[in-house]
Design a protein around this motif. Sequence first.
Motif, mmCIF file in Angstrom:
data_model
loop_
_atom_site.group_PDB
_atom_site.id
_atom_site.type_symbol
_atom_site.label_atom_id
_atom_site.label_comp_id
_atom_site.label_asym_id
_atom_site.label_seq_id
_atom_site.Cartn_x
_atom_site.Cartn_y
_atom_site.Cartn_z
ATOM 1 N N HIS A 265 0.812 -1.212 0.000
ATOM 2 C CA HIS A 265 0.000 0.000 0.000
ATOM 3 C C HIS A 265 0.849 1.268 0.000
ATOM 4 N N VAL A 405 -6.581 7.602 6.659
ATOM 5 C CA VAL A 405 -6.458 6.155 6.459
ATOM 6 C C VAL A 405 -7.734 5.522 7.015
ATOM 7 N N ASP A 409 -8.612 -0.091 6.077
ATOM 8 C CA ASP A 409 -7.258 -0.185 5.531
ATOM 9 C C ASP A 409 -6.504 -1.315 6.235
ATOM 10 N N ARG A 452 -7.478 5.729 0.516
ATOM 11 C CA ARG A 452 -7.080 6.799 1.417
ATOM 12 C C ARG A 452 -7.341 8.137 0.724
#
Length: 461
Positions: A265, A405, A409, A452
Amino acid sequence: MIPAEPPGGSYDPGSFRDPASRVFFADDDSVRRVLSTAGASDWESVARSEAFGRWMAAGDVVSTEELEHDGLTILLHERIPVWTYPYEWTFSMMQEAALLQLRLLDEALDEGLTFKDATPYNVQFWGSKPVFIDVGSIRPWEEGEPWLGYRQFCQLFLYPLLLRAHAATPFQPLLRGSLDGISAETARSFLRGSKVFKPGALADVVLHARAERSSRHRNVRDELGSAGFTRAMIQTNVRRLRKVVEKTTWQPSDSAWSEYAACDHVAGGQRESKAAFVEKVASEQRRRLVWDLGSNDGHHSRIVRSHADSVVAVDGDEWVLDRLYRALRSEDDRTITPLVMNLADPSPSLGWRGVERRRLEDRGSPDLVLALAVIHHLVVGANLPLTDVVDWLASLGAEVILEWVPPDDPLVVTLAANKKAAEIHSDYREDVLRALLGERFILVDEQPLDGRVLLRLQPLS
């Protein structure tokens, strides 16, 4: 005598222990030092020495100019842009500062000078370069005088390095717990078994602890003074310690966030998009001071440094920051200063009356704050209320780049894995965040980022 009030300005609340030399901030915001008659006499010897001129030219000692004011001797110092403390340094920063202190003492003795003390609080970092700042602590050496700073050097420089290297013990909490440093007996309690045979451990810890126990009711200073030390004897000890410090290394296998940049990520397109957004904001105007909170490997600190006078790279992972510092040192970087700090448990104000050592917010206001991939660590990881985190960011009065975030996540899920739902603040939601931000900031720009989102925020006032 030093005047009760400085000639125009206010005394630094952390400068009061030396009755011959005291730092003050003048009305024009310059940093100055007023000397007593004895301090002025010492300064004359220092200023005439070849060593001092050489140190200033190399940037090893803060640039200093002599002034006069109504018969007082006043020194004007160049201002260090970012102020840090030893309990916020990485291992390599402490090691570099220790080697600077020892080298300066060795060279000072060549010209008949010495130092009153040996504390890392006399060293600051200009980017990655350690700079000695306490010019008032240098004075002529007296015949037969021992190195009176040896014990202090051990407690505040050597023992922290030995404990980190050989006992896997972070020195930062110990130094934060006592401004006097780590005692020989405390260091001895960590260095057991084969560890006592590591360089410096036997002579400077074990034997030192034994000597301290036997000297508690004796006047050791007078005893040492009557022993008839020579400069050569002191220099032999100083050069031995330089070898010990140079040989002391810390090399952990890894840390919690040492490979963060390689995560799925973070790597690839997301990293590039985030970097481009940061570059766009930073390049619009030059900043005096930027904070990169949760800086990790310093990727974004490096992006903004060309648009800033100073950057503070803050992270709680010492190993990641130590690697960053060593890389910056090899580049002779004078802009980025790493700072080991847990944002959920930051450095408090410490010392006499709680102002001798100041919290980060009181050492300089940032113009830009990068809060990238850090908010979930504070709210989910450290259980801080989202409202408090947003209030703190707003209190800085700076422009902020905030990375939201979301709860789903992978990293947030990992942080919450060992917690029950009731143990996590229920306000960790994007709609709540936007409402809180709307009351405290102006949303200037935003950019989606694979689930995000990056938010560019201007303070309301």
